[in-house]
Design a protein around this motif. Sequence first.
Motif, PDB file in Angstrom:
ATOM      1  N   TRP A 267       1.369   3.092   3.656  1.00 14.54           N
ATOM      2  CA  TRP A 267       0.101   2.398   3.445  1.00 14.54           C
ATOM      3  C   TRP A 267      -1.030   3.427   3.340  1.00 14.54           C
ATOM      4  O   TRP A 267      -1.904   3.526   4.201  1.00 14.54           O
ATOM      5  N   ALA A 268      -0.987   4.189   2.280  1.00 19.61           N
ATOM      6  CA  ALA A 268      -2.006   5.209   2.016  1.00 19.61           C
ATOM      7  C   ALA A 268      -1.922   5.588   0.546  1.00 19.61           C
ATOM      8  O   ALA A 268      -0.947   5.264  -0.137  1.00 19.61           O
ATOM      9  N   VAL A 269      -2.949   6.248   0.055  1.00 16.62           N
ATOM     10  CA  VAL A 269      -2.891   6.742  -1.325  1.00 16.62           C
ATOM     11  C   VAL A 269      -1.961   7.953  -1.362  1.00 16.62           C
ATOM     12  O   VAL A 269      -1.698   8.596  -0.339  1.00 16.62           O
ATOM     13  N   LYS A 270      -1.454   8.265  -2.537  1.00 17.81           N
ATOM     14  CA  LYS A 270      -0.474   9.353  -2.678  1.00 17.81           C
ATOM     15  C   LYS A 270      -1.029  10.700  -2.231  1.00 17.81           C
ATOM     16  O   LYS A 270      -0.287  11.547  -1.728  1.00 17.81           O
ATOM     17  N   LYS A 271      -2.317  10.888  -2.374  1.00 25.76           N
ATOM     18  CA  LYS A 271      -2.952  12.131  -1.928  1.00 25.76           C
ATOM     19  C   LYS A 271      -2.781  12.311  -0.423  1.00 25.76           C
ATOM     20  O   LYS A 271      -2.752  13.445   0.083  1.00 25.76           O
ATOM     21  N   ASP A 272      -2.685  11.193   0.302  1.00 31.87           N
ATOM     22  CA  ASP A 272      -2.506  11.224   1.753  1.00 31.87           C
ATOM     23  C   ASP A 272      -1.051  11.016   2.150  1.00 31.87           C
ATOM     24  O   ASP A 272      -0.742  10.777   3.324  1.00 31.87           O
ATOM     25  N   GLY A 273      -0.126  11.082   1.181  1.00 32.20           N
ATOM     26  CA  GLY A 273       1.292  10.918   1.458  1.00 32.20           C
ATOM     27  C   GLY A 273       1.797   9.496   1.394  1.00 32.20           C
ATOM     28  O   GLY A 273       2.928   9.208   1.799  1.00 32.20           O
TER      29      GLY A 273
END
Length: 202
Positions: A163-169
């Motif tokens: 549950w995060a954007v790909k930049k945050d993994g």
Amino acid sequence: MALPCVEKHINSSIYQSLSLAFAVGISSALLLGLNIITEPAIAQRVNEDKLAAIDLVMPQQHYSNSLLATEHSFSIDDRTYTVYNALNKQQQSSGYVVQLSAKGYAGPINLLVGVNAELSITGVRVLNHSETPGLGDKIELAKNPWILSFNDKSLANTTSKGWAVKKDGGEFDQFTGATITPRAVVNAVHQALLDLNTKQGS
């Protein structure tokens, strides 16, 4: 030619005050009457707009009750949600429609989230926002299909890290030059699911 006594009466402050009060009274009565006449039509339009937005996140085949009649709210910590309960023909819970707010780059992002009884997302839509045109406004379905990436997501099939954007993994795309906006939406939707899950278990 007006008599001096009449001119004195017309020019007196009492006469002017009474005239002003009479004019204000007439205007107020007209406005009140107009409001009474138009209030039902306005209320109906507001309800129609609400239902149109709800239909985008909770298809009508998922419920058989009047969703607007179930409106209520709950709060956890500093987060407040407006909730509509969906019921099936047996009057059992078939899901929820939740209105919430995310803290975007340029201000609040108001969202509507639909979930089924298992808290799997049936749809997410942005009601309004102030994000930067051409960048953050890609959260609107009319600008970008990104918001559809929430469909069928749940706490069961998506890990906390996901549950995060790909930049945050995480699993959700971000926008070039505008990571704050999608990050805020993903975090808010995830938190809403967590809070709904807590509310269900209480």
